[in-house]
Write a protein that holds these residues in place. Structure first.
Motif, short mmCIF file in Angstrom:
data_model
loop_
_atom_site.label_atom_id
_atom_site.label_comp_id
_atom_site.label_asym_id
_atom_site.label_seq_id
_atom_site.Cartn_x
_atom_site.Cartn_y
_atom_site.Cartn_z
N GLN A 1 0.83 -1.19 0.00
CA GLN A 1 0.00 0.00 0.00
C GLN A 1 0.87 1.25 0.00
OE1 GLN A 1 -3.21 -0.29 -0.29
NE2 GLN A 1 -3.67 1.89 -0.30
N SER B 1 -12.67 9.20 -3.01
CA SER B 1 -11.27 9.30 -3.42
C SER B 1 -10.76 8.05 -4.14
CB SER B 1 -10.38 9.56 -2.19
OG SER B 1 -10.58 8.54 -1.22
N VAL C 1 -10.04 5.18 -3.00
CA VAL C 1 -8.97 4.54 -2.24
C VAL C 1 -9.53 3.31 -1.54
CG1 VAL C 1 -7.47 4.79 -0.23
CG2 VAL C 1 -7.64 6.65 -1.88
N ASP D 1 -1.18 6.89 0.41
CA ASP D 1 -2.57 6.45 0.55
C ASP D 1 -2.90 6.17 2.02
OD1 ASP D 1 -3.06 6.70 -2.10
OD2 ASP D 1 -3.13 4.57 -2.55
N PHE E 1 -5.59 8.15 4.16
CA PHE E 1 -6.69 7.40 4.76
C PHE E 1 -6.83 7.71 6.25
CE2 PHE E 1 -8.08 3.50 6.99
CZ PHE E 1 -9.36 3.42 6.51
#
Length: 241
Positions: free
Chosen positions: A7, A232, A234, A11, A15
């Motif tokens: 990841q 987003s 994500v 991000d 998050f």
């Protein structure tokens, strides 16, 4: 929060910041997955908050069983009784082929699920009454608290399944959006359960009505969750539930 090495760091950082904003400003979460029911109970219990924290909770029950509801709510004390409200939906577990005397109708209700003693429990007969009673509970909590603090208000709906079986999908979306708006107006947290796979067409059509989608799965015998942020685009790694 443990994350995997694949990841991107940006991000993960984005998050975490997004989660903090959701908790501060209020949010509406969509909890989905093709998993055993007890995992939804576990996730819902976490979202309703620990018993030892001062919170105001409203629980909408359509097809959750009594034991699972009892496990999520504070013990039956005077404080819990005035700060927790359970709304049960008559006829909500009837089949689609039966007459539409349920969440989308105005006909007389049948007996709804039996709920645990302690919190105030009310039975509603249609979606309009459900929304009114839920909004009344939220406003009553706000008055009682002289203004609820961020994240102090928690609302759970378990589940949207019976509504979707009986009502038009647009009606259910509208209900979820209105409840989400009202909860966010008080900087609270609402979550809505749907016991379907994240990849199902119905979940994908409804996903953007919520601030985040929490997907559940079973991996090596243990429950896991991962969060999707529709705005987003994500998706976070899987973590223990």
């Amino acid at each position: 929060m443990a994350t995997d090495s694949t990841q991107p760091a940006e991000d993960v950082s984005s998050f975490v910041g997004h989660l903090r904003a959701l908790k501060r400003d209020g949010c509406s979460l969509f909890v989905v997955g093709d998993v055993p029911r007890y995992l939804f109970t576990r996730a819902s219990e976490s979202m309703l908050g620990d018993d030892d924290v001062d919170r105001y909770r409203a629980m909408v029950v359509t097809d959750a069983d009594e034991e699972s509801v009892r496990s999520r709510l504070p013990s039956a004390t005077d404080s819990a009784g005035t700060k927790t409200r359970v709304l049960t939906c008559a006829n909500s577990v009837r089949s689609v082929s039966s007459e539409r005397a349920s969440l989308c109708s105005e006909q007389s209700p049948e007996v709804g699920p039996t709920m645990p003693e302690g919190p105030e429990t009310r039975t509603v007969s249609d979606r309009s009454e459900l929304q009114t009673e839920l909004f009344d509970a939220i406003e009553a909590f706000d008055r009682q608290a002289d203004g609820v603090r961020p994240a102090q208000l928690r609302v759970g709906v378990d589940s949207l399944g019976p509504m979707l079986d009986i009502c038009d999908e647009d009606e259910v979306r509208q209900f979820a959006e209105r409840v989400g708006e009202r909860v966010r107006a008080h900087n609270g947290m609402a979550h809505f359960v749907l016991t379907e796979s994240y990849d199902s067409e119905r979940v994908q059509r409804l996903a953007d009505a919520f601030d985040a989608v929490v997907e559940l799965r079973v991996q090596d015998g243990d429950g896991e969750e991962r969060w999707h942020l529709p705005d987003s685009d994500v998706t976070m790694p899987w973590v223990s539930l």
